[in-house]
Design a protein around this motif. Structure first.
Motif, PDB file in Angstrom:
ATOM      1  N   ILE A   1     -10.119  -6.275   2.714  1.00  0.00           N
ATOM      2  CA  ILE A   1      -9.504  -5.605   3.857  1.00  0.00           C
ATOM      3  C   ILE A   1     -10.069  -6.165   5.156  1.00  0.00           C
ATOM      4  O   ILE A   1     -11.270  -6.322   5.284  1.00  0.00           O
ATOM      5  CB  ILE A   1      -9.797  -4.086   3.806  1.00  0.00           C
ATOM      6  CG1 ILE A   1      -9.146  -3.460   2.575  1.00  0.00           C
ATOM      7  CG2 ILE A   1      -9.300  -3.399   5.078  1.00  0.00           C
ATOM      8  CD1 ILE A   1      -9.417  -1.984   2.438  1.00  0.00           C
TER       9      ILE A   1
ATOM     10  N   GLN B   1       4.298  -5.670   1.523  1.00  0.00           N
ATOM     11  CA  GLN B   1       3.534  -6.917   1.634  1.00  0.00           C
ATOM     12  C   GLN B   1       4.319  -7.961   2.426  1.00  0.00           C
ATOM     13  O   GLN B   1       5.543  -8.017   2.359  1.00  0.00           O
ATOM     14  CB  GLN B   1       3.238  -7.444   0.230  1.00  0.00           C
ATOM     15  CG  GLN B   1       2.317  -8.638   0.239  1.00  0.00           C
ATOM     16  CD  GLN B   1       1.846  -8.995  -1.154  1.00  0.00           C
ATOM     17  OE1 GLN B   1       2.230  -8.358  -2.133  1.00  0.00           O
ATOM     18  NE2 GLN B   1       1.019 -10.024  -1.250  1.00  0.00           N
TER      19      GLN B   1
ATOM     20  N   PHE C   1      -7.066   4.039  -4.839  1.00  0.00           N
ATOM     21  CA  PHE C   1      -8.293   3.917  -4.059  1.00  0.00           C
ATOM     22  C   PHE C   1      -9.192   5.136  -4.196  1.00  0.00           C
ATOM     23  O   PHE C   1     -10.410   5.019  -4.338  1.00  0.00           O
ATOM     24  CB  PHE C   1      -7.924   3.693  -2.584  1.00  0.00           C
ATOM     25  CG  PHE C   1      -9.095   3.404  -1.690  1.00  0.00           C
ATOM     26  CD1 PHE C   1      -9.762   2.195  -1.779  1.00  0.00           C
ATOM     27  CD2 PHE C   1      -9.525   4.337  -0.758  1.00  0.00           C
ATOM     28  CE1 PHE C   1     -10.836   1.907  -0.955  1.00  0.00           C
ATOM     29  CE2 PHE C   1     -10.605   4.054   0.078  1.00  0.00           C
ATOM     30  CZ  PHE C   1     -11.258   2.848  -0.028  1.00  0.00           C
TER      31      PHE C   1
ATOM     32  N   TYR D   1      -3.580   0.864  -3.497  1.00  0.00           N
ATOM     33  CA  TYR D   1      -3.542  -0.542  -3.076  1.00  0.00           C
ATOM     34  C   TYR D   1      -3.009  -1.356  -4.241  1.00  0.00           C
ATOM     35  O   TYR D   1      -3.685  -1.479  -5.259  1.00  0.00           O
ATOM     36  CB  TYR D   1      -4.944  -1.027  -2.728  1.00  0.00           C
ATOM     37  CG  TYR D   1      -5.450  -0.549  -1.388  1.00  0.00           C
ATOM     38  CD1 TYR D   1      -5.914   0.742  -1.211  1.00  0.00           C
ATOM     39  CD2 TYR D   1      -5.476  -1.413  -0.290  1.00  0.00           C
ATOM     40  CE1 TYR D   1      -6.383   1.175   0.014  1.00  0.00           C
ATOM     41  CE2 TYR D   1      -5.949  -0.991   0.940  1.00  0.00           C
ATOM     42  CZ  TYR D   1      -6.397   0.302   1.088  1.00  0.00           C
ATOM     43  OH  TYR D   1      -6.866   0.724   2.302  1.00  0.00           O
ATOM     44  N   ASP D   2      -1.812  -1.903  -4.103  1.00  0.00           N
ATOM     45  CA  ASP D   2      -1.127  -2.569  -5.214  1.00  0.00           C
ATOM     46  C   ASP D   2      -1.187  -1.686  -6.446  1.00  0.00           C
ATOM     47  O   ASP D   2      -0.516  -0.666  -6.466  1.00  0.00           O
ATOM     48  CB  ASP D   2      -1.660  -3.983  -5.398  1.00  0.00           C
ATOM     49  CG  ASP D   2      -1.213  -4.863  -4.219  1.00  0.00           C
ATOM     50  OD1 ASP D   2      -0.003  -4.910  -3.945  1.00  0.00           O
ATOM     51  OD2 ASP D   2      -2.085  -5.463  -3.556  1.00  0.00           O
TER      52      ASP D   2
ATOM     53  N   THR E   1      -0.488  -7.502   3.561  1.00  0.00           N
ATOM     54  CA  THR E   1       0.123  -6.219   3.889  1.00  0.00           C
ATOM     55  C   THR E   1      -0.530  -5.754   5.178  1.00  0.00           C
ATOM     56  O   THR E   1      -1.721  -5.482   5.197  1.00  0.00           O
ATOM     57  CB  THR E   1      -0.145  -5.190   2.780  1.00  0.00           C
ATOM     58  OG1 THR E   1       0.287  -5.740   1.543  1.00  0.00           O
ATOM     59  CG2 THR E   1       0.560  -3.883   3.069  1.00  0.00           C
TER      60      THR E   1
ATOM     61  N   ILE F   1       0.864  -1.187   0.000  1.00  0.00           N
ATOM     62  CA  ILE F   1       0.000   0.000   0.000  1.00  0.00           C
ATOM     63  C   ILE F   1       0.895   1.230   0.000  1.00  0.00           C
ATOM     64  O   ILE F   1       1.838   1.331   0.789  1.00  0.00           O
ATOM     65  CB  ILE F   1      -0.914   0.043   1.245  1.00  0.00           C
ATOM     66  CG1 ILE F   1      -1.865  -1.155   1.249  1.00  0.00           C
ATOM     67  CG2 ILE F   1      -1.707   1.342   1.282  1.00  0.00           C
ATOM     68  CD1 ILE F   1      -2.668  -1.289   2.518  1.00  0.00           C
TER      69      ILE F   1
ATOM     70  N   LEU G   1     -13.277  -3.587  -3.102  1.00  0.00           N
ATOM     71  CA  LEU G   1     -11.917  -3.646  -2.565  1.00  0.00           C
ATOM     72  C   LEU G   1     -11.935  -3.924  -1.065  1.00  0.00           C
ATOM     73  O   LEU G   1     -11.085  -4.631  -0.525  1.00  0.00           O
ATOM     74  CB  LEU G   1     -11.174  -2.337  -2.850  1.00  0.00           C
ATOM     75  CG  LEU G   1      -9.728  -2.301  -2.350  1.00  0.00           C
ATOM     76  CD1 LEU G   1      -8.848  -3.188  -3.229  1.00  0.00           C
ATOM     77  CD2 LEU G   1      -9.168  -0.901  -2.306  1.00  0.00           C
TER      78      LEU G   1
ATOM     79  N   TYR H   1      -5.224  -7.349   2.961  1.00  0.00           N
ATOM     80  CA  TYR H   1      -4.692  -6.235   3.759  1.00  0.00           C
ATOM     81  C   TYR H   1      -5.278  -6.305   5.158  1.00  0.00           C
ATOM     82  O   TYR H   1      -6.471  -6.526   5.323  1.00  0.00           O
ATOM     83  CB  TYR H   1      -5.083  -4.897   3.128  1.00  0.00           C
ATOM     84  CG  TYR H   1      -4.848  -4.844   1.647  1.00  0.00           C
ATOM     85  CD1 TYR H   1      -3.570  -4.587   1.151  1.00  0.00           C
ATOM     86  CD2 TYR H   1      -5.887  -5.069   0.740  1.00  0.00           C
ATOM     87  CE1 TYR H   1      -3.341  -4.558  -0.218  1.00  0.00           C
ATOM     88  CE2 TYR H   1      -5.662  -5.042  -0.619  1.00  0.00           C
ATOM     89  CZ  TYR H   1      -4.390  -4.788  -1.101  1.00  0.00           C
ATOM     90  OH  TYR H   1      -4.175  -4.768  -2.445  1.00  0.00           O
TER      91      TYR H   1
END
Ligand SMILES: Nc1ncnc2c1ncn2[C@@H]1O[C@H](COP(=O)(O)OP(=O)(O)OP(=O)(O)O)[C@@H](O)[C@H]1O
Ligand SMILES: [Mg+2]
Lengths: 253, 246
Positions: free
Chosen positions: A80, A26, A65, A60-61, A190, A2, A76, A158
């Protein structure tokens, strides 16, 4: 992974976060440390989108976002998992129902499969024989562990933890820290953890960010945190008499 | 925040509440729970209040119409129309605003300050819809039943009180409650009670949902929920009466 770029956040003209730039890696536990009120929770909530940010980017990767619409954000978010400062378990549901909730909401599994998965997660955090209890009936440390179980129920990519061991005794705190670390490695997540506990830093701080009055003041690993000559960071980590003594001893030798 | 900002924020919240539910089955289950919690749990208070109010209305009407030029059936007629037109919809709604409104605001407010709402959001659940829609649906569905129950119990209360105090005969009362009966009054009352139920649940949810702070603020939200629901019930009582009865 992230990435946070030039993040600013204020509440009614009160600037809380100033130009934050960080990369969270990560498979590692990334720690955000800082004094109470420095903006750790606000930073975490800004990253996951619970607060709208004033400017900047959260990536995020490969996904930016901020650019996602409401529906894409929801998609997404199913990747999380988050552990809140007070646990945030649903009061009116039992321990088992709490862990099953994300499965109920987002999977088409049968009831038996959902129960099995929930119990698997509960077992992972060493909660056994408490399935039918309500959050009010279990201890603070158990609440945190149930909350971890709920956060990992959907196999997130995440994981966010806000003060996972605040209010816990040192031994239980250590158990929670180790659990977070193990899960992070196990699922290659992550993970970002907010804390003001130096024990956690030494235990699980693969990468450490120090926030001071809303700005990133220092960044490094647990190995080099004691060698920093950053005044505010030193004041923070050597705040207690015990740690001061250890430092003095170290300087003598 | 001024009134207009609150109203704007309230309507934005409603658009989230009425967006498409994630999983109908779970919403259905939640709605059943809310019917139990908000509806069935309110039956007793409605029964008790309606019985005694029906009794008092009958007795007061009787004592104020002792002059022989008033026919005795007037007592039953007055009790019926008071209950049908105002009591069973508006007054019952005001009482429920106190009971249900504070309950909803403190429940949702506590979920807000203990980060349970954040936990829902982070999972990707539309928290506004998930928490509020089942309550709104449950109360709109259930309040007409409470209204009908209140009418029935109120009229029974009047009948029993009238006979017990001897202010009229049973025949007079029964003739009175049938005299010049307008069935539309019941429809009018049911529409009002459903609308008031919507006001109570949505306004109380609004105050709970936007609580910020700790238990002190949750308490304040719950007070605001009751006050604001009550005021809007009184306001819309005037508006709906003009629309439905004129
Ligand atoms: N919703 C909000 N509205 C207004 N101000 C807020 C809000 N949330 C946080 N703040 C302010 O932002 C600042 C940072 O708060 P934050 O909760 O991030 O601190 P923290 O570092 O997490 O502290 P702690 O270690 O005590 O949890 C505080 O001054 C707080 O008053
Ligand atoms: Mg915090």
């Amino acid at each position: 992974m992230i990435e946070v770029k030039n993040l600013y956040k204020s509440f009614d003209n009160k600037q809380v976060l100033n130009d934050i730039n960080v990369l969270f890696e990560q498979g590692k536990t990334n720690l955000i440390i800082g004094q109470s009120g420095s903006g750790k929770t606000v930073l975490l909530k800004s990253i996951v989108g619970l607060h709208d940010i004033d400017s900047g980017q959260v990536i995020y990767d490969d996904v930016i976002f901020n650019d996602l619409n409401f529906k894409e954000k929801k998609g997404l978010r199913q990747q999380i998992g988050m552990l809140f400062q007070g646990g945030a378990l649903f009061d009116s549901s039992t321990v088992e129902e709490n862990v099953m909730f994300p499965l109920d909401m987002f999977t088409e599994l049968s009831y038996a499969d959902k129960r099995e998965r929930a119990n698997e997660c509960l077992k992972r955090v060493n909660i056994i024989n408490a399935n039918e209890l309500f959050p009010a009936e279990i201890s603070g440390g158990m609440k945190k562990r149930v909350a971890i179980a709920r956060a990992i129920a959907l196999n997130p990519k995440y994981l966010f933890c806000d003060e996972p061991n605040s209010g816990l005794d040192p031994i239980t705190a250590l158990v929670i820290d180790d659990l977070i670390k193990e899960i992070t490695v196990e699922y290659n997540m992550t993970t970002i953890v907010n804390t003001h506990d130096m024990n956690s830093v030494m235990e699980i701080g693969d990468k450490v960010i120090f926030i001071y009055e809303g700005s990133k003041w220092w960044e490094g690993t647990k190995e080099d945190i004691f060698d920093s000559d950053n005044v505010e960071l030193n004041n923070f980590i050597f705040a207690s008499k015990l740690s001061q003594k250890i430092k003095d001893l170290k300087n003598v030798h | 925040m001024n009134l207009l900002q609150h109203i704007g924020k309230y309507f934005i919240l409603l658009t989230h509440v009425f967006s498409k539910p994630e999983k109908l089955k779970i919403y259905y289950k939640e709605t059943i729970k809310e019917i139990d919690k908000l509806g069935l749990n309110s039956i007793w208070i409605v029964v008790i209040i309606s019985f005694f109010m029906g009794a008092v209305i009958t007795m007061q009407t009787a004592y104020n119409t002792e002059n022989p030029i008033y026919p005795k059936y007037l007592i039953g007629l007055t009790a019926r129309d008071t209950l049908l037109l105002e009591f069973s919809s508006t007054i019952v709604a005001l009482i429920l605003a106190g009971k249900i409104g504070s309950n909803i605001a403190s429940e949702i407010g506590t979920m807000r300050v203990t980060e349970q709402i954040d936990a829902l959001e982070i999972m990707g659940v539309n928290s506004a819809s998930f928490l509020i829609l089942p309550k709104v649906v449950a109360t709109i569905f259930f309040s007409p039943f409470l209204c009908l129950l209140s009418m029935f119990i109120g009229i029974m209360g009047g009948w029993i009180a009238g006979i017990a105090t001897g202010v009229m005969t049973s025949q007079d009362y029964i003739y009175g409650i049938q005299y010049a009966f307008i069935p539309y009054y019941i429809v009018y009352a049911l529409i009002k009670s459903a609308f008031f139920a919507f006001l109570i649940t949505s306004i109380s949810s609004y105050h709970g949902y936007y609580s910020y702070g700790g238990s002190l603020e949750v308490g304040q939200s719950s007070t605001k929920a009751v006050v604001h629901s009550s005021i809007s019930i009184l306001l819309f009582n005037v508006i709906l009466t003009q629309l439905l009865l004129s």
